[in-house]
Design a protein around this motif. Structure first.
Motif, PDB file in Angstrom:
ATOM      1  N   VAL A  25     -17.224  -2.389 -28.166  1.00  0.00           N
ATOM      2  CA  VAL A  25     -18.385  -2.573 -27.288  1.00  0.00           C
ATOM      3  C   VAL A  25     -19.524  -3.245 -28.029  1.00  0.00           C
ATOM      4  N   ARG A  26     -19.768  -2.815 -29.263  1.00  0.00           N
ATOM      5  CA  ARG A  26     -20.852  -3.411 -30.042  1.00  0.00           C
ATOM      6  C   ARG A  26     -20.576  -4.870 -30.357  1.00  0.00           C
ATOM      7  N   PRO A  32     -23.805 -12.221 -27.344  1.00  0.00           N
ATOM      8  CA  PRO A  32     -24.946 -12.903 -26.701  1.00  0.00           C
ATOM      9  C   PRO A  32     -26.256 -12.693 -27.433  1.00  0.00           C
ATOM     10  N   SER A  33     -26.452 -11.517 -28.059  1.00  0.00           N
ATOM     11  CA  SER A  33     -27.700 -11.293 -28.796  1.00  0.00           C
ATOM     12  C   SER A  33     -27.786 -12.200 -30.014  1.00  0.00           C
ATOM     13  N   ASN A  34     -26.663 -12.428 -30.685  1.00  0.00           N
ATOM     14  CA  ASN A  34     -26.661 -13.357 -31.819  1.00  0.00           C
ATOM     15  C   ASN A  34     -26.987 -14.778 -31.364  1.00  0.00           C
ATOM     16  N   LEU A  40     -33.632 -18.518 -30.866  1.00  0.00           N
ATOM     17  CA  LEU A  40     -35.021 -18.221 -31.201  1.00  0.00           C
ATOM     18  C   LEU A  40     -35.375 -18.731 -32.595  1.00  0.00           C
ATOM     19  N   ARG A  41     -34.467 -18.542 -33.556  1.00  0.00           N
ATOM     20  CA  ARG A  41     -34.714 -19.044 -34.907  1.00  0.00           C
ATOM     21  C   ARG A  41     -34.815 -20.569 -34.928  1.00  0.00           C
ATOM     22  N   PHE A  42     -34.031 -21.237 -34.120  1.00  0.00           N
ATOM     23  CA  PHE A  42     -34.103 -22.697 -34.054  1.00  0.00           C
ATOM     24  C   PHE A  42     -35.443 -23.156 -33.471  1.00  0.00           C
TER      25      PHE A  42
END
Length: 468
Positions: A25-26, A32-34, A40-42
């Motif tokens: 599950v994790r 999608p969070s990665n 966001l980092r880009f």
């Protein structure tokens, strides 16, 4: 029964559905969070890269070099982006109705018609902040003065319009009526004066407000306007030096004051003499001044005889002749013998004839206030340093600053401008480090200076031990 048992034996056992493990599950939710974190980092990297590029362009023409750790290009870059968006909205989409309505509810709502030039001002101010970051210079004064200047200009747009009110609402084309004049700032700065001192009085107030904002931005006192104009002229035209007339001083040099302009006499150009000896030209002028004519009896007369033909003289017929008559030589007085001057040893007068001065101060309330100001500057900029002590002198006090482990010396030296602003002095000197000590010295002039008397200097141990 045998049939039943045989059927049960042939039947395959059904398996219970297995629940997915927590790791599965994790892993599925982490994908999608990665992706979101990577996006966001880009975006952050792209923003910082753009800020660094614009900041480099803004500092490329400046002579001052700013350390990398002192640069603050992120916040000014936001102002730069807003200025670029304003250029696109107001300049390139000026005929678009949606762009006009958007401008009337953003920049036009506050500054009115001046919102057309506001993007250019925002871009220039953002580049100024990149060249002069807050870690090196306090920009609050410049920002406040710029805001006052923009408000005064918006006020003029309000005066030269039909004086709309915020309650007039939206015009027929969907644009706010106040946005077609001076905006909210222009209405706010003129509404109190138009009804009391008319439009002309309000214009005078706005002129004073704009002139005062320029003085605030340039940090110029009213009595230094001429000096700042000369400095600006020399900076724009470095090859032309301004001619500064020397002011005449008073004849009494005791107080060192200068003669006011209303007491100065008319200066006349006097021709300098080539020699201290007065020539015949000036002697004749003096004779004419006192109406004196040369006396022919007392004045030596020079008689020139008529020219005679030159004749040869036999050298053997001549005899040696004494050039000086013996009677005349005997009348000359003999030089008087000068008596030898008595030599006396010089005796140094005692230092007790000089009065003693005021006793020196080891500490004062001014020193405590400066120590508090220095500690507040270190705390404000996150420098782990404290003032451990100070050595007070008659005119200058040296404050000793100790650094905590891991703190660079440059963290204190780069705050010289902020320290000068905090202690209200432009003569701050930093010794990094103090010779013979593991501390940084900050020398600041005393506001409460002391007078040093000559008697105290001559009675000091250093003067007594001096052999000169």
């Amino acid at each position: 029964m045998a049939v039943i048992f045989e059927w049960m034996a042939r039947k395959k056992p059904t398996r219970r559905p297995t629940r997915p493990s927590n790791n599965t599950v994790r892993a599925s939710s982490a994908q999608p969070s990665n992706q979101q974190n990577a996006l966001l980092r880009f975006v952050v990297w792209l923003y910082l890269a753009g800020a660094g590029l614009v900041g480099w362009l803004a500092r490329s023409l400046a002579s001052e070099k700013i350390a990398k750790e002192d640069r603050r290009d992120g916040p000014p870059f936001t102002l730069f982006i807003l200025g670029v968006l304003g250029v696109v909205d107001v300049w390139f989409l000026a005929d678009n109705e949606i762009a006009q309505i958007l401008n009337s509810y953003t920049a036009g709502l506050f500054f009115g018609k001046f919102s057309v030039a506001l993007p250019f001002v925002m871009i220039l101010f953002s580049m100024y902040l990149m060249r002069h970051p807050s870690t090196v210079r306090d920009n609050s004064r410049v920002g406040f003065g710029l805001l006052l200047l923009l408000i005064s200009i918006s006020g003029f747009y309000q005066l030269f319009s039909e004086l709309p009110q915020p309650s007039d609402g939206v015009a027929s084309d969907g644009v706010l009526a106040i946005a077609k004049a001076g905006g909210l700032f222009g209405w706010l700065v003129t509404v109190l004066f138009v009804g009391s001192i008319t439009v002309w009085g309000a214009g005078a107030v706005l002129t004073l407000l704009g002139f005062g904002s320029l003085l605030v931005m340039t940090k110029t006192a009213p009595n230094r306007i001429g000096q700042r104009l000369r400095e600006a002229y020399l900076k724009l035209f470095p090859g032309h030096e301004a001619k500064v007339e020397a002011e005449e001083e008073t004849s009494d040099a005791y107080d060192g004051t200068k003669v006011p302009w209303w007491r100065r006499g008319k200066t006349s150009e006097k021709k300098e003499f080539d020699t201290p000896v007065i020539t015949d030209e000036h002697t004749v002028k003096l004779d004419e001044l006192f109406n004196q004519q040369p006396d022919p009896e007392t004045s030596p007369a020079v008689v020139v005889s008529e020219a005679q033909p030159t004749q040869l003289i036999d050298s053997g017929a001549t005899e040696p002749i004494d050039l000086i008559d013996e009677d005349v030589a005997s009348l000359e007085p003999a030089p008087a013998a000068q008596a030898p001057k008595p030599r006396r040893n010089y005796v140094l007068p005692p230092a007790s004839i000089l009065s003693a001065g005021t006793p020196p101060k080891a500490r004062s309330a001014t020193n405590d206030a400066v120590v508090e100001s220095l500690n507040s500057v270190f705390k404000e900029f996150g420098v782990d340093a404290t003032v451990s002590g100070f050595s007070r002198g008659p005119t200058v006090t040296r404050y000793e600053v100790e650094l905590k482990p891991g703190v660079k010396v440059e963290a204190v030296t780069r705050l010289s401008g902020n320290i000068s602003y905090a202690v209200a002095s432009n003569e701050v000197r930093i010794l990094a480090p103090i010779p013979g000590k593991s501390a940084i010295g900050i020398e600041i002039p005393n506001i409460d200076r002391e007078t040093v008397s000559l008697g105290d200097v001559l009675r000091s141990n250093v003067a007594q031990q001096s052999k000169h």
